[in-house]
Design a protein around this motif. Sequence first.
Motif, short mmCIF file in Angstrom:
data_model
loop_
_atom_site.label_atom_id
_atom_site.label_comp_id
_atom_site.label_asym_id
_atom_site.label_seq_id
_atom_site.Cartn_x
_atom_site.Cartn_y
_atom_site.Cartn_z
N GLU A 61 0.89 -1.13 -0.01
CA GLU A 61 0.05 0.10 0.17
C GLU A 61 0.84 1.21 0.04
OE1 GLU A 61 -3.89 -0.25 2.11
OE2 GLU A 61 -2.57 -1.64 3.29
N PRO A 62 1.62 1.51 -1.01
CA PRO A 62 2.54 2.63 -1.05
C PRO A 62 1.86 4.02 -1.07
CG PRO A 62 2.12 1.50 -3.27
CD PRO A 62 1.56 0.81 -2.29
N ASP A 63 0.61 3.90 -1.46
CA ASP A 63 -0.07 5.31 -1.26
C ASP A 63 -0.47 5.72 0.17
OD1 ASP A 63 -1.77 3.17 -1.57
OD2 ASP A 63 -3.60 4.30 -1.75
N ARG A 64 -0.25 4.81 0.99
CA ARG A 64 -0.68 4.83 2.54
C ARG A 64 0.72 4.91 3.31
NH1 ARG A 64 -5.22 0.81 4.50
NH2 ARG A 64 -5.16 2.38 6.20
N PHE A 65 1.50 4.03 3.21
CA PHE A 65 2.48 3.78 3.92
C PHE A 65 3.81 4.08 3.43
CE2 PHE A 65 -0.53 0.70 5.49
CZ PHE A 65 -0.74 0.98 6.73
N ALA A 84 -5.43 8.82 5.10
CA ALA A 84 -5.68 7.34 4.65
C ALA A 84 -6.04 6.38 5.78
CB ALA A 84 -4.46 6.72 3.91
N LEU A 85 -6.36 6.75 6.95
CA LEU A 85 -6.62 5.86 7.85
C LEU A 85 -8.15 6.18 8.37
CD1 LEU A 85 -3.54 5.84 10.49
CD2 LEU A 85 -4.24 4.08 9.03
N ASP A 86 -8.73 5.09 8.75
CA ASP A 86 -10.03 5.25 9.51
C ASP A 86 -9.64 5.06 11.02
OD1 ASP A 86 -10.23 2.67 10.28
OD2 ASP A 86 -11.50 2.16 8.47
N GLU A 87 -10.48 5.42 12.14
CA GLU A 87 -10.19 5.48 13.21
C GLU A 87 -9.72 4.05 13.88
OE1 GLU A 87 -11.39 7.22 17.59
OE2 GLU A 87 -12.13 8.13 15.64
#
Length: 122
Positions: A61-65, A84-87
């Motif tokens: 997931e290179p768009d997030r991490f 890019a995260l939910d709770e």
Amino acid sequence: MVTVEDVRRVASALPRTEEHLIRDRVKFRVGRIVYVALSADEEWMGFAFPKEERAALVAGEPDRFRLPRLSDQRFNWVDVRLAALDEDEMRELVQDAWRMVVPKRVAAAHLGPSPVTGAPRR
């Protein structure tokens, strides 16, 4: 989108956690070990994560991490884009990072056994 306040609420509830402001960055640590840090612009959250697993996480997931800066790659650390995260994902990342820095018995007493192995992580 997850905010600094969301991260603060989760991290502050974890035993032995202290919050510090270091070079304009909010950091959460146990003793001298930082397990979560927020970028000065509050767009990224760095967190403790096993070195041997981080390449797969980032590649998946290179768009997030992303990997930490080169000087920090010797540590068990990865960055994630807060937007890019939910709770629930943020809570899991923060709690897992915290598990890496507290004694197993402390983690087990507060969160129960590690969901991956059935036993607390190191």
